[in-house]
Design an enzyme around this catalytic site. Structure first.
Site, PDB file in Angstrom:
ATOM      1  N   ASP A 117      -5.163  -5.534  13.150  1.00  0.00           N
ATOM      2  CA  ASP A 117      -4.221  -4.452  12.874  1.00  0.00           C
ATOM      3  C   ASP A 117      -4.606  -3.267  13.762  1.00  0.00           C
ATOM      4  O   ASP A 117      -5.542  -2.538  13.474  1.00  0.00           O
ATOM      5  CB  ASP A 117      -4.313  -4.092  11.383  1.00  0.00           C
ATOM      6  CG  ASP A 117      -3.434  -2.923  10.998  1.00  0.00           C
ATOM      7  OD1 ASP A 117      -2.887  -2.257  11.894  1.00  0.00           O
ATOM      8  OD2 ASP A 117      -3.315  -2.650   9.789  1.00  0.00           O
ATOM      9  N   TYR A 119       2.897  10.222  -0.975  1.00  0.00           N
ATOM     10  CA  TYR A 119       1.653  10.363  -1.736  1.00  0.00           C
ATOM     11  C   TYR A 119       1.624  11.675  -2.518  1.00  0.00           C
ATOM     12  O   TYR A 119       0.593  12.367  -2.564  1.00  0.00           O
ATOM     13  CB  TYR A 119       0.432  10.281  -0.803  1.00  0.00           C
ATOM     14  CG  TYR A 119       0.416   9.049   0.050  1.00  0.00           C
ATOM     15  CD1 TYR A 119       0.212   7.789  -0.515  1.00  0.00           C
ATOM     16  CD2 TYR A 119       0.614   9.131   1.421  1.00  0.00           C
ATOM     17  CE1 TYR A 119       0.210   6.646   0.265  1.00  0.00           C
ATOM     18  CE2 TYR A 119       0.614   7.980   2.214  1.00  0.00           C
ATOM     19  CZ  TYR A 119       0.405   6.748   1.627  1.00  0.00           C
ATOM     20  OH  TYR A 119       0.409   5.617   2.409  1.00  0.00           O
ATOM     21  N   TYR A 153      -7.217  -0.700   5.309  1.00  0.00           N
ATOM     22  CA  TYR A 153      -5.869  -0.250   4.923  1.00  0.00           C
ATOM     23  C   TYR A 153      -4.878  -0.846   5.906  1.00  0.00           C
ATOM     24  O   TYR A 153      -5.065  -0.745   7.127  1.00  0.00           O
ATOM     25  CB  TYR A 153      -5.766   1.277   4.953  1.00  0.00           C
ATOM     26  CG  TYR A 153      -4.344   1.757   4.747  1.00  0.00           C
ATOM     27  CD1 TYR A 153      -3.806   1.837   3.455  1.00  0.00           C
ATOM     28  CD2 TYR A 153      -3.528   2.081   5.822  1.00  0.00           C
ATOM     29  CE1 TYR A 153      -2.498   2.243   3.261  1.00  0.00           C
ATOM     30  CE2 TYR A 153      -2.219   2.485   5.633  1.00  0.00           C
ATOM     31  CZ  TYR A 153      -1.707   2.567   4.357  1.00  0.00           C
ATOM     32  OH  TYR A 153      -0.407   2.955   4.159  1.00  0.00           O
TER      33      TYR A 153
END
Length: 465
Positions: free
Chosen positions: A260, A20, A157
């Site tokens: 998740d 990033y 996410y």
């Protein structure tokens, strides 16, 4: 100038690309010279040395601390035997033991099928890719081949690979960077915030999700969500009741439920798995990050016997995925040691201790004008800053990441802020004093970079490292 004359940081900037971040010659970097327990010894660009408390657990994975003797010993034993063999047609003790451990630890509830089959993957993102592929293959094998889309939550996410990106938040994720390449999935509203949600809020959210699921049921394969806590999408906690609602909606419309647990699994939220806050068992679950205690990259996808059996009987006859390093013995051996520590049960008191220290230590941040919210869940502490444009929370970063990071290092704490968040996910072994010092350093860094307190006297009591 030779490489031996240049600093390691200068050599890094000449050849490496960090996550990033731009490929830049002036990227803020610190060299790690040593790590032990909850501490990192850093060296900066000018040769200065800093000992800091790692409030990040190296992106949420080093839950037992650095140089953990139990994990070190497990790695050394496995290296003396063999470090890697292919998993196609071969098996080995560490992988079998790991699968058995994960199955025994997985969420369970009376009347729900258990998670009984384990697919080992390289990373969290890959485990999500495998889960999504599995859901589509399941629906096809079950005679519903048009079901190839997913219902996801805004604010979610799930990783940086293509299918995973496709179920991340459509605005705050990476959809705009890859137009035309990410699947067009269906996005439900973000659940209400746990701290303020009313029964009416939850009921309204339920109705909106139900409408979406009903409208698209003939094309949806599964619902995917991070249970109770959305991590990289904003460190956003929401009511466990919403996870139960997702389970009910999935059952009503013949959808699989994928949870998740890559960020939330293995105790981080105060339960071994966040799904247990809701008493929910998913059809598919993804785990990673803390699985090996941060020693090696490893993740896993767990599913029910029905899901595995249906796919295995389908036209393909197999789950269509196979990483080269699947089931790496060295990673599996360390994961078994890490899960062995958790089996002792002390993690629950550890998480409670760390969480209490974060809650108390971060409280003075509420006195800062720049701060919109302070919250904790389990061993997670968050300082949320006001966004530059309150009408559009995705327009620009509220946190001066480089400046806050430098200020935190000066106060003896390593953090990695993003967007409008300065947060901590400390190792579970952190003492109350260490977790409190992490919180104090975070508050001090935010105060120095983003303004003064409304009540200096109140703040001062909480920011001394």
């Amino acid at each position: 100038m030779s490489s031996t004359q240049r600093s390691l940081i200068q050599r890094d900037r000449a050849s490496l690309w960090h996550p990033y971040a731009p490929a830049s010659g002036d990227l803020p970097l610190w060299e790690v010279e040593a790590a032990d327990g909850v501490r990192l010894r850093l060296r900066d660009d000018d040769g200065g040395r800093h000992q800091v408390l790692d409030a990040m657990s190296s992106w949420w994975s080093v839950i037992h601390g650095y140089r953990n003797p139990f994990l070190d010993a497990a790695a050394k034993r496995q290296i003396d035997a063999f470090s890697h063999v292919m998993f196609g047609g071969l098996t080995h003790g560490p992988a079998v033991e790991l699968a058995e451990r994960l199955v025994s630890m997985a969420p369970s509830a009376e009347g729900r099928p258990r998670l009984e089959r384990v697919f080992l993957a390289d990373s969290g993102s890959i485990s999500v890719e495998v889960a999504l592929k599995l859901a589509v293959q399941f629906q096809t094998a079950a005679g519903r081949p048009k079901r190839q889309r997913f219902l996801s939550l805004r604010g979610g996410y799930h990783g940086d690979t293509f299918a995973a990106m496709g179920v991340c938040d459509p605005v705050d994720g990476m959809h705009s960077a890859f137009p035309g390449l990410l699947a067009a999935n269906v996005f439900a509203p973000r659940p209400p915030a746990a701290a303020t949600a009313t029964a009416e809020d939850i009921g309204q959210w339920r109705a909106e999700v139900e409408v979406l699921a009903a409208r698209h049921s003939d094309e949806l394969a599964a619902i995917i969500a991070e249970p109770v806590l959305q991590g990289a999408g904003g460190m956003f906690a929401y009511p466990a009741e919403c996870v139960r609602i997702l389970r009910e909606i999935a059952d009503r419309h013949g959808l699989l439920l994928i949870l998740d647990e890559i960020a939330t699994g293995f105790g981080r939220t105060g339960e071994l798995f966040a799904a247990s806050h809701a008493g929910v068992v998913p059809d598919i679950m993804c785990v990673g990050k803390a699985l090996t205690g941060g020693y090696l990259t490893l993740a896993a996808m767990l599913c029910t016997r029905e899901v595995a059996g249906t796919v295995s009987r389908g036209a393909a006859g197999a789950l269509l995925h196979g990483p080269t390093f699947m089931g790496n013995p060295l990673a599996c051996a360390v994961a078994n040691a890490s899960l062995g520590i958790l089996d002792g049960g002390a993690w629950r008191a550890d998480v409670a201790r760390v969480g209490a220290a974060l809650e108390a230590g971060l409280a003075p941040a509420r006195e800062l004008d720049a701060v919109a919210d302070v919250r904790t869940i389990g061993a997670v502490g968050v300082i949320e800053l006001h966004c530059p444009n309150e009408g559009d929370p995705n327009e620009g970063d509220a946190v001066d990441v480089a400046a806050v990071t430098r200020a935190a290092v000066a106060h003896g704490v390593w953090v990695r802020p993003f967007r409008n968040l300065v947060y901590a996910m400390p190792p579970y072994i952190s003492t109350a004093a260490e977790a409190g010092a992490m919180a104090a350093g975070m508050v001090a860094a935010v105060a120095e970079v983003h303004g003064v307190a409304r009540s200096a006297a109140t703040l001062a009591a909480g920011v001394r490292p």
